[in-house]
Design an enzyme around this catalytic site. Structure first.
Site, PDB file in Angstrom:
ATOM      1  N   HIS A 207      -6.518  -9.046  -8.499  1.00 54.58           N
ATOM      2  CA  HIS A 207      -6.621  -9.443  -7.099  1.00 54.58           C
ATOM      3  C   HIS A 207      -6.036 -10.837  -6.920  1.00 54.58           C
ATOM      4  O   HIS A 207      -6.101 -11.680  -7.825  1.00 54.58           O
ATOM      5  CB  HIS A 207      -8.080  -9.404  -6.642  1.00 54.58           C
ATOM      6  CG  HIS A 207      -8.583  -8.011  -6.418  1.00 54.58           C
ATOM      7  ND1 HIS A 207      -9.593  -7.715  -5.537  1.00 54.58           N
ATOM      8  CD2 HIS A 207      -8.214  -6.825  -6.950  1.00 54.58           C
ATOM      9  CE1 HIS A 207      -9.826  -6.405  -5.536  1.00 54.58           C
ATOM     10  NE2 HIS A 207      -8.995  -5.854  -6.400  1.00 54.58           N
ATOM     11  N   CYS A 238     -12.907  -4.862  -3.165  1.00 55.31           N
ATOM     12  CA  CYS A 238     -14.093  -4.026  -3.359  1.00 55.31           C
ATOM     13  C   CYS A 238     -15.161  -4.373  -2.334  1.00 55.31           C
ATOM     14  O   CYS A 238     -15.512  -5.541  -2.168  1.00 55.31           O
ATOM     15  CB  CYS A 238     -14.655  -4.218  -4.766  1.00 55.31           C
ATOM     16  SG  CYS A 238     -16.144  -3.261  -5.062  1.00 55.31           S
ATOM     17  N   ASN A 247      -5.876  -7.065  -3.065  1.00 56.15           N
ATOM     18  CA  ASN A 247      -5.120  -6.669  -4.244  1.00 56.15           C
ATOM     19  C   ASN A 247      -3.765  -7.376  -4.202  1.00 56.15           C
ATOM     20  O   ASN A 247      -3.275  -7.762  -3.138  1.00 56.15           O
ATOM     21  CB  ASN A 247      -4.896  -5.154  -4.233  1.00 56.15           C
ATOM     22  CG  ASN A 247      -6.128  -4.371  -4.593  1.00 56.15           C
ATOM     23  OD1 ASN A 247      -6.544  -4.354  -5.743  1.00 56.15           O
ATOM     24  ND2 ASN A 247      -6.731  -3.711  -3.612  1.00 56.15           N
TER      25      ASN A 247
END
Length: 286
Positions: A207, A238, A247
């Site tokens: 990330h 998440c 991401n």
């Protein structure tokens, strides 16, 4: 001759799952159809999790049934339990994924069980998938840091990665869930994991929360990794990791790899169309 690096596109699942507004099924299908034209060998399309956990993925069957499947592209689905696996199989997912964590607290928050219990849950999924000829990919989250526990020991990551590999996962994706990684921390983690899992069976899933993702990819390339996850437009994060949004962007990753003289096989014109489609979701993700 340029060396190949595989980019595994996770935007339709890992990216979209964190969007607050429900994305229409037809938009998800259109996004995957564009990505199918872009040159990926693997696209994580959706997940078969209870809708009460992740409402965004409630249309998993409709998405897999609605896409135009391109020759040579593997369409994957996340399956946390045997019920999810059976639904994925019925929807003709080409590959399934199981999701563990290197942090006990994160495991409890994310999948409501301990790390040891998660492994027990995964055993019937992997056994069934291997019997059905369906490849299984293993994810390990919090490989550098945890939003609840802080720093994670590299050996803890190595232990869960080894268990997933021993179960029969063909590849282990190492997730820096909160973007806490630095090249030094990533290298230390990889050195521990490589003692248990061959480097060609590993993927980096980094990330970009703190802007280090591309540097972490470069460090990983030097350690022998040639597989990386990314999300179109830098989507996602998440839902169980506060502040983890983002991401690494597929386009940014692919451009960096090409500059470093690696071959990705991706079509940047098609990727631009996919990013343009994302802009219709009402938020600029890049």
């Amino acid at each position: 001759m340029m060396e190949n690096v595989r980019i595994y596109e996770v935007g339709p699942r890992d990216g979209l799952q964190n969007e607050k507004a429900i994305v229409p099924t037809q938009t998800k299908i259109a996004l995957i159809d564009l990505l199918s034209q872009a040159g990926f060998s693997h696209i994580e399309a959706t997940s078969f999790v209870p809708a009460k956990w992740v409402p965004q993925m409630a249309d998993a069957t409709e998405v897999l049934n609605g896409i135009n499947r391109a020759h040579g592209v593997t369409y994957a689905a996340l399956t946390p339990n045997i019920i999810g696996y059976e639904k994925a199989l019925a929807a003709k997912a080409d590959e399934v994924a199981i999701f563990g964590a290197a942090s006990e607290t994160f495991s409890q928050k994310n999948i409501n069980c301990t790390i040891a219990e998660s492994i027990e849950r995964f055993i019937p999924i992997v056994e069934r998938a291997l019997a059905d000829g369906v490849p299984v990919r293993g994810y390990v989250s919090c490989v550098v840091g945890c939003p609840y526990e802080g720093d994670i020991a590299p050996e803890a990551v190595a232990q869960i990665a080894a268990k997933l590999f021993e179960l029969g996962c063909y590849e282990i994706s190492l997730g820096d869930t909160i973007g806490a990684g630095t090249p030094e921390k990533i290298i230390a983690m990889l050195n521990a994991v490589k003692q248990h899992v061959p480097v060609d069976k590993l993927a980096g899933h980094y990330h970009d929360t703190n802007g280090n993702a591309l540097d972490n990819v470069k460090a990983s390339l030097n350690e022998g990794l040639r597989n990386f996850d990314s999300a179109i437009g830098g989507l996602g994060g998440c839902p169980y990791a506060p502040g983890a949004k983002g991401n690494v962007s597929t386009v940014k990753l692919a451009h960096m790899l090409e500059r470093e003289h690696y071959h990705t096989g991706l079509n940047f014109d098609v990727l631009a169309k996919a990013e343009a489609l994302l802009s219709t979701l009402g938020e600029n993700h890049d």
